[in-house]
Design a protein around this motif. Structure first.
Motif, short mmCIF file in Angstrom:
data_model
loop_
_atom_site.label_atom_id
_atom_site.label_comp_id
_atom_site.label_asym_id
_atom_site.label_seq_id
_atom_site.Cartn_x
_atom_site.Cartn_y
_atom_site.Cartn_z
N TYR A 2 27.22 21.32 14.07
CA TYR A 2 27.96 22.19 13.19
C TYR A 2 29.35 22.70 13.83
O TYR A 2 30.40 22.42 13.12
CB TYR A 2 27.35 23.64 12.98
CG TYR A 2 28.00 24.39 12.03
CD1 TYR A 2 28.06 24.32 10.47
CD2 TYR A 2 28.60 25.59 12.51
CE1 TYR A 2 28.57 25.36 9.78
CE2 TYR A 2 29.25 26.47 11.67
CZ TYR A 2 29.42 26.35 10.31
OH TYR A 2 29.84 27.17 9.55
N ASP A 3 29.39 22.77 14.93
CA ASP A 3 30.77 23.21 15.98
C ASP A 3 31.56 21.88 15.90
O ASP A 3 32.65 22.08 15.65
CB ASP A 3 30.16 23.85 17.12
CG ASP A 3 29.60 25.15 17.24
OD1 ASP A 3 29.64 25.81 16.10
OD2 ASP A 3 28.81 25.37 18.07
N GLU A 4 30.93 20.84 16.13
CA GLU A 4 31.74 19.60 16.27
C GLU A 4 32.16 19.10 15.00
O GLU A 4 33.22 18.40 14.86
CB GLU A 4 30.90 18.46 16.77
CG GLU A 4 30.45 18.81 18.08
CD GLU A 4 29.32 17.96 18.99
OE1 GLU A 4 29.04 16.83 18.13
OE2 GLU A 4 28.94 18.06 20.05
N ASN A 5 31.70 19.30 13.97
CA ASN A 5 32.17 19.27 12.63
C ASN A 5 32.91 20.09 11.79
O ASN A 5 33.01 20.48 10.71
CB ASN A 5 30.76 18.66 11.69
CG ASN A 5 30.49 17.45 12.03
OD1 ASN A 5 30.78 16.16 11.70
ND2 ASN A 5 29.12 17.29 12.82
N GLY A 59 32.90 23.67 11.88
CA GLY A 59 32.31 25.03 11.60
C GLY A 59 32.84 25.84 12.79
O GLY A 59 32.98 25.58 14.03
N SER A 60 32.78 27.20 12.46
CA SER A 60 33.11 28.18 13.44
C SER A 60 32.09 28.64 14.11
O SER A 60 31.04 29.02 13.58
CB SER A 60 33.87 29.33 12.76
OG SER A 60 33.76 30.67 13.63
N PRO A 61 32.20 28.72 15.56
CA PRO A 61 30.86 29.03 16.33
C PRO A 61 30.46 30.50 16.12
O PRO A 61 29.26 30.82 15.85
CB PRO A 61 31.39 29.14 17.89
CG PRO A 61 32.52 28.03 17.76
CD PRO A 61 33.14 28.29 16.40
N GLU A 62 31.37 31.23 15.60
CA GLU A 62 31.01 32.79 15.40
C GLU A 62 30.20 32.78 13.96
O GLU A 62 29.69 33.75 14.05
CB GLU A 62 32.53 33.39 15.04
CG GLU A 62 33.23 33.81 16.34
CD GLU A 62 34.07 32.55 16.50
OE1 GLU A 62 34.53 31.83 15.64
OE2 GLU A 62 34.39 32.22 17.90
N SER A 63 30.43 31.97 13.28
CA SER A 63 29.77 32.17 11.68
C SER A 63 28.64 30.81 11.79
O SER A 63 28.05 30.61 10.61
CB SER A 63 30.85 31.85 10.54
OG SER A 63 31.45 30.69 10.57
N SER A 88 30.36 23.87 3.11
CA SER A 88 31.09 25.04 3.07
C SER A 88 30.32 26.21 2.28
O SER A 88 30.69 27.53 2.50
CB SER A 88 32.65 24.97 2.33
OG SER A 88 32.28 24.73 1.12
N GLU A 89 29.17 26.09 1.62
CA GLU A 89 28.62 26.99 0.87
C GLU A 89 27.08 27.45 1.50
O GLU A 89 26.46 28.63 1.15
CB GLU A 89 28.30 26.58 -0.59
CG GLU A 89 29.49 26.69 -1.32
CD GLU A 89 29.20 25.93 -2.71
OE1 GLU A 89 28.47 25.20 -2.85
OE2 GLU A 89 30.18 26.07 -3.55
N PHE A 90 26.73 26.68 2.55
CA PHE A 90 25.37 26.97 2.97
C PHE A 90 25.09 28.20 4.01
O PHE A 90 26.21 28.43 4.51
CB PHE A 90 24.37 25.57 3.52
CG PHE A 90 24.95 25.24 4.89
CD1 PHE A 90 24.06 25.94 6.05
CD2 PHE A 90 25.82 24.60 5.37
CE1 PHE A 90 24.11 25.56 7.32
CE2 PHE A 90 26.28 24.46 6.70
CZ PHE A 90 25.44 24.94 7.76
N ASN A 91 24.07 28.61 4.06
CA ASN A 91 23.82 29.56 4.99
C ASN A 91 22.58 29.65 5.65
O ASN A 91 21.71 28.58 5.33
CB ASN A 91 23.88 31.01 4.23
CG ASN A 91 23.01 31.20 2.96
OD1 ASN A 91 21.81 30.90 3.22
ND2 ASN A 91 23.40 32.00 1.85
N TYR A 92 22.17 30.62 6.49
CA TYR A 92 20.77 30.76 7.04
C TYR A 92 19.42 30.28 6.21
O TYR A 92 18.70 29.59 6.84
CB TYR A 92 20.78 32.06 7.95
CG TYR A 92 20.41 33.08 7.27
CD1 TYR A 92 19.04 33.53 6.93
CD2 TYR A 92 21.44 33.87 6.72
CE1 TYR A 92 18.91 34.41 6.51
CE2 TYR A 92 21.25 34.94 5.98
CZ TYR A 92 19.78 35.26 5.86
OH TYR A 92 19.53 36.49 5.25
#
Length: 161
Positions: A105-108, A110-114, A44-48
């Motif tokens: 990410y989407d399947e687990n 995550g929001s596709p927008e973020s 929930s904390e990782f980013n690009y």
């Protein structure tokens, strides 16, 4: 004697496709990378920036020779002798990996927008890797031009004419 296999479907899931297996393996590898990160990073904390760091980390396991600027083979697609230039992850492998991780990410949940795997910084990093590798190996990647569709004016095409 009751044979439970006759006439009943079993609860054994169908084997995963090669793509699905790779996607699952890549997702688990990325999760393990975040877990081993100092300090550890939760999903929930990782980013690009963690994604770019992960791609750089993977470079040490690459198998593609990327010649350095001072190498006599820089810019030659098929060098005649070995050199001490580093092995790196191939651009195409990284690009495919990001595609699989983006889908995972989407399947687990995550929001596709973020989705951090779709961040512009990732595309910039991949473009830089592609440019660097193409120059180092003397390979030009030309962007393919899209063909324009021709409009059919007022005709209805009939196969039985």
């Amino acid at each position: 004697m009751n044979d439970s296999s006759s006439g009943q479907s079993s609860n054994i899931p169908a084997p995963l496709s090669r793509y699905e297996s790779q996607k699952r393996r890549d997702w688990n590898t990325f999760r393990q990378y975040l877990k081993n990160h100092r300090p550890p990073v939760s999903l929930s904390e990782f980013n690009y920036s963690h994604v770019v760091e992960f791609l750089r980390f993977l470079d040490q396991f690459g198998k593609t020779k990327v010649h350095m600027h001072g190498c006599v083979f820089f810019g030659q697609p098929k060098p005649l002798a070995p050199c001490t230039c580093p092995l790196r992850q191939a651009w195409g492998s990284l690009d495919a990996l990001i595609g699989r991780l983006r889908a995972a990410y989407d399947e687990n949940g995550g929001s596709p927008e973020s989705n951090p795997f779709g961040n512009g910084a990732i595309r910039v990093y991949l473009r830089e890797v592609k440019d660097c590798q193409s120059k180092a190996r003397g390979i030009l990647f030309n962007k393919k031009k899209k063909k324009k569709k021709k409009k059919k004016k007022g005709r209805i095409w009939n196969q039985t004419a």
